[in-house]
Design a protein around this motif. Structure first.
Motif, mmCIF file in Angstrom:
data_model
loop_
_atom_site.group_PDB
_atom_site.id
_atom_site.type_symbol
_atom_site.label_atom_id
_atom_site.label_comp_id
_atom_site.label_asym_id
_atom_site.label_seq_id
_atom_site.Cartn_x
_atom_site.Cartn_y
_atom_site.Cartn_z
ATOM 1 N N LEU A 131 55.978 21.082 -26.809
ATOM 2 C CA LEU A 131 57.223 20.419 -27.210
ATOM 3 C C LEU A 131 57.906 19.708 -26.055
ATOM 4 O O LEU A 131 58.870 18.973 -26.268
ATOM 5 C CB LEU A 131 58.182 21.454 -27.813
ATOM 6 N N GLY A 132 57.431 19.903 -24.848
ATOM 7 C CA GLY A 132 58.016 19.228 -23.696
ATOM 8 C C GLY A 132 57.211 19.512 -22.451
ATOM 9 O O GLY A 132 56.610 20.583 -22.318
ATOM 10 N N ARG A 133 57.168 18.532 -21.541
ATOM 11 C CA ARG A 133 56.476 18.709 -20.266
ATOM 12 C C ARG A 133 57.352 18.183 -19.140
ATOM 13 O O ARG A 133 58.078 17.204 -19.310
ATOM 14 C CB ARG A 133 55.133 17.970 -20.254
ATOM 15 N N SER A 134 57.238 18.809 -17.991
ATOM 16 C CA SER A 134 57.939 18.355 -16.792
ATOM 17 C C SER A 134 57.128 17.237 -16.137
ATOM 18 O O SER A 134 55.986 16.982 -16.522
ATOM 19 C CB SER A 134 58.106 19.528 -15.817
ATOM 20 N N PRO A 135 57.679 16.553 -15.138
ATOM 21 C CA PRO A 135 56.924 15.469 -14.479
ATOM 22 C C PRO A 135 55.591 15.912 -13.889
ATOM 23 O O PRO A 135 54.661 15.107 -13.802
ATOM 24 C CB PRO A 135 57.888 14.999 -13.391
ATOM 25 N N ASP A 136 55.466 17.178 -13.494
ATOM 26 C CA ASP A 136 54.194 17.645 -12.937
ATOM 27 C C ASP A 136 53.206 18.084 -14.000
ATOM 28 O O ASP A 136 52.105 18.558 -13.692
ATOM 29 C CB ASP A 136 54.424 18.777 -11.937
ATOM 30 N N GLY A 137 53.579 17.939 -15.279
ATOM 31 C CA GLY A 137 52.665 18.255 -16.367
ATOM 32 C C GLY A 137 52.808 19.641 -16.947
ATOM 33 O O GLY A 137 52.210 19.944 -17.989
ATOM 34 N N GLU A 138 53.587 20.518 -16.314
ATOM 35 C CA GLU A 138 53.769 21.871 -16.845
ATOM 36 C C GLU A 138 54.606 21.841 -18.121
ATOM 37 O O GLU A 138 55.570 21.087 -18.220
ATOM 38 C CB GLU A 138 54.446 22.771 -15.809
ATOM 39 N N ALA A 139 54.219 22.663 -19.096
ATOM 40 C CA ALA A 139 54.962 22.732 -20.354
ATOM 41 C C ALA A 139 56.337 23.351 -20.122
ATOM 42 O O ALA A 139 56.468 24.384 -19.456
ATOM 43 C CB ALA A 139 54.188 23.551 -21.378
ATOM 44 N N THR A 140 57.371 22.719 -20.649
ATOM 45 C CA THR A 140 58.735 23.231 -20.549
ATOM 46 C C THR A 140 59.222 23.807 -21.873
ATOM 47 O O THR A 140 60.260 24.453 -21.916
ATOM 48 C CB THR A 140 59.695 22.114 -20.110
ATOM 49 N N ALA A 141 58.492 23.561 -22.938
ATOM 50 C CA ALA A 141 58.791 24.134 -24.259
ATOM 51 C C ALA A 141 57.521 24.030 -25.081
ATOM 52 O O ALA A 141 56.808 23.021 -25.025
ATOM 53 C CB ALA A 141 59.934 23.393 -24.942
ATOM 54 N N LEU A 142 57.232 25.069 -25.830
ATOM 55 C CA LEU A 142 56.036 25.024 -26.667
ATOM 56 C C LEU A 142 56.164 25.996 -27.831
ATOM 57 O O LEU A 142 56.967 26.926 -27.819
ATOM 58 C CB LEU A 142 54.767 25.302 -25.857
ATOM 59 N N GLY A 143 55.348 25.729 -28.835
ATOM 60 C CA GLY A 143 55.257 26.611 -29.981
ATOM 61 C C GLY A 143 53.815 27.049 -30.170
ATOM 62 O O GLY A 143 52.882 26.296 -29.878
ATOM 63 N N SER A 144 53.647 28.261 -30.637
ATOM 64 C CA SER A 144 52.290 28.778 -30.817
ATOM 65 C C SER A 144 52.190 29.500 -32.150
ATOM 66 O O SER A 144 53.193 29.919 -32.729
ATOM 67 C CB SER A 144 51.918 29.741 -29.671
ATOM 68 N N ALA A 145 50.966 29.622 -32.639
ATOM 69 C CA ALA A 145 50.700 30.298 -33.906
ATOM 70 C C ALA A 145 49.741 31.449 -33.674
ATOM 71 O O ALA A 145 48.793 31.342 -32.891
ATOM 72 C CB ALA A 145 50.121 29.322 -34.922
#
Length: 458
Positions: A131-145
């Motif tokens: 749901l979002g990534r920082s400039p270095d590519g790391e996820a800043t928000a995510l959803g999982s199932a």
């Protein structure tokens, strides 16, 4: 549509429908590529167009994973119990985590508090919506199932991880139930499944330095759309793998169509059936014509086997080059067909590929130890503390094509015997211990050097 969406069912196929306002930041091209990578890995059924019987993605991932961990050893410095417990949890999932990262380009290690420490689960890329990534590519928000089948019902736990304005980790959980598994279903209480009864619908965990996950991101530049999403180890070779599968299917057809056939009048074949054994299926072909006109004709076309095999060998060599494998590891090319320079070069490329994967895992281990230290203090796990990840873990990868540790150790001993290197530094190097400060060297002397040797050096 991503495989994650497909897993949720056809009626509701996006995370945003369960969490209004949540939007997948992965492009359509990347979602299609991720779906293709996992399909290539898991496919085993032949279609009209392709035959995946060689299972090349599986072979690539398996060989890289096994080579990466061939001589791997990790230990807690000084046998510290909390760090040793974290490493034991990582040991149970390291192969799975590396393989899923190789397939999808990215995977996440998820620490789960258990009695006395942490266990780990692995989140695969096709079951995660970023749901979002920082400039270095790391996820800043995510959803999982997470899918569970119990008593004929299909349960789907959706988890959303994000950071609030203060940088604290916020975890939201929703559970859904479906009777057919074709949709996410209807919302139910988290207590509907005992394994989720202790979860809270929304919990503010605290500042853990991120999403409370450790990402495994392949160090490959995105060759799909140039976005920050990492790519599979065989992303650049996906089209080539499809060509190999099509070549295999064409070769299948060549042999199928190359079988000998006996063409004869249908009347003649009917007479032969009367009181005689049934004719082999596929060999005799009946033609609706008079016996006198038809006769018996044998048709046996020449096979083009060598042409197909030559094309397959070329495809496999190109696949090895694209991925960075040792020449012949897939194509089984005879050593006599390669020059010494080619052998050395391909071994060097392969060793560099393995070293990149080893660095990836070592970084993940150290970040996991640091993360579990933070989480352990928040969850009040006995013995939890904030370790220094650079010093708390000793990791040894053994020898490689470009690095022979035994030879390096012999050269190091020569420097020690010549008085050009302190023995404490040599021992620290051999056992992956820090040696930057006087305190570090003193620890090496206490732990590894005999007292009389230490006294002489003093």
């Amino acid at each position: 549509m991503s495989v994650f969406g497909a897993a949720l069912g056809r009626q509701i196929c996006s995370f945003a429908q369960a969490y209004p306002g949540a939007r997948d930041c992965t492009t359509a091209a990347m979602n299609a590529a991720i779906e293709d990578w996992f399909r290539l890995y898991f496919d085993r059924e032949m279609t009209d167009e392709e035959d995946p019987c060689q299972r090349l993605p599986y072979t690539v991932v398996s060989k890289l994973s096994r080579s990466c961990f061939a001589e791997y050893r990790a230990a807690a410095d000084g046998g510290e119990p909390f760090v040793a417990g974290v490493l034991a949890g990582l040991e149970t999932v390291r192969r799975k985590a590396m393989q899923l990262a190789l397939i999808g380009g990215e995977a996440w290690l998820k620490p789960v508090p258990v009695a006395g420490g942490f266990a780990f689960s692995v989140m695969r890329r096709d079951m995660v919506t970023v749901l979002g990534r920082s400039p270095d590519g790391e996820a800043t928000a995510l959803g999982s199932a997470e899918l569970t089948m119990e008593n004929g019902k299909f349960y789907t736990l959706l988890e959303r991880r994000s950071l609030d304005e203060a940088g604290r980790l916020v975890i939201e959980n929703k559970l859904f139930c479906s009777w057919d598994g074709q949709s996410i279903g209807t919302p139910v209480s988290l207590s509907a499944l005992p394994r989720y009864a202790a979860l809270e619908p929304k919990a503010v965990v605290g500042d853990v330095g991120g999403l409370g996950l450790v990402s495994l991101r392949l160090p490959l530049e995105n060759c799909v759309d140039g976005s920050p999403d990492p790519v599979s180890v065989y992303a650049a070779a996906a089209g080539l793998i499809h060509n190999i599968n099509r070549n295999e299917r064409q070769l299948d057809r060549e042999f199928d169509h190359g079988e000998s056939r006996v063409f004869a009048s249908a009347d003649l074949l009917d007479k032969r059936k009367n009181g005689r054994p049934v004719l082999p299926p596929g060999l005799f072909v009946g033609i609706d014509d008079d016996i006198a006109n038809t006769g018996v004709t044998v048709f046996a076309p020449a096979l083009r086997q060598e042409s197909f095999l030559a094309r397959k060998r070329e495809y496999l060599r190109n696949l090895e080059s694209l991925i960075g494998l040792k020449r012949g590891i897939l194509g089984e090319v005879e050593a006599a067909q390669r020059t010494a320079t080619e052998v050395t070069s391909s071994q060097g490329d392969y060793s560099l590929t393995i070293q990149e994967l080893q660095q990836l895992w070592e970084s993940a281990v150290r970040r996991a130890v640091a993360l579990c230290g933070r989480l352990g203090r928040l969850y009040r796990i006995p013995g939890a503390f904030q370790p220094d990840p650079a010093r708390a873990v000793r990791i040894d990868w053994g020898n490689g094509v470009l690095f022979d540790k035994d030879r390096e150790w012999a050269d190091t001993l020569q420097l020690v015997n010549a008085g050009l290197l302190k023995p404490e530094i040599a021992l620290a190097w051999k056992y992956s211990l820090p040696w930057e400060t006087d305190e570090d060297l003193a620890r090496v002397r206490r732990r590894l050097m005999p007292e009389e040797k230490t006294a002489n050096n003093s």
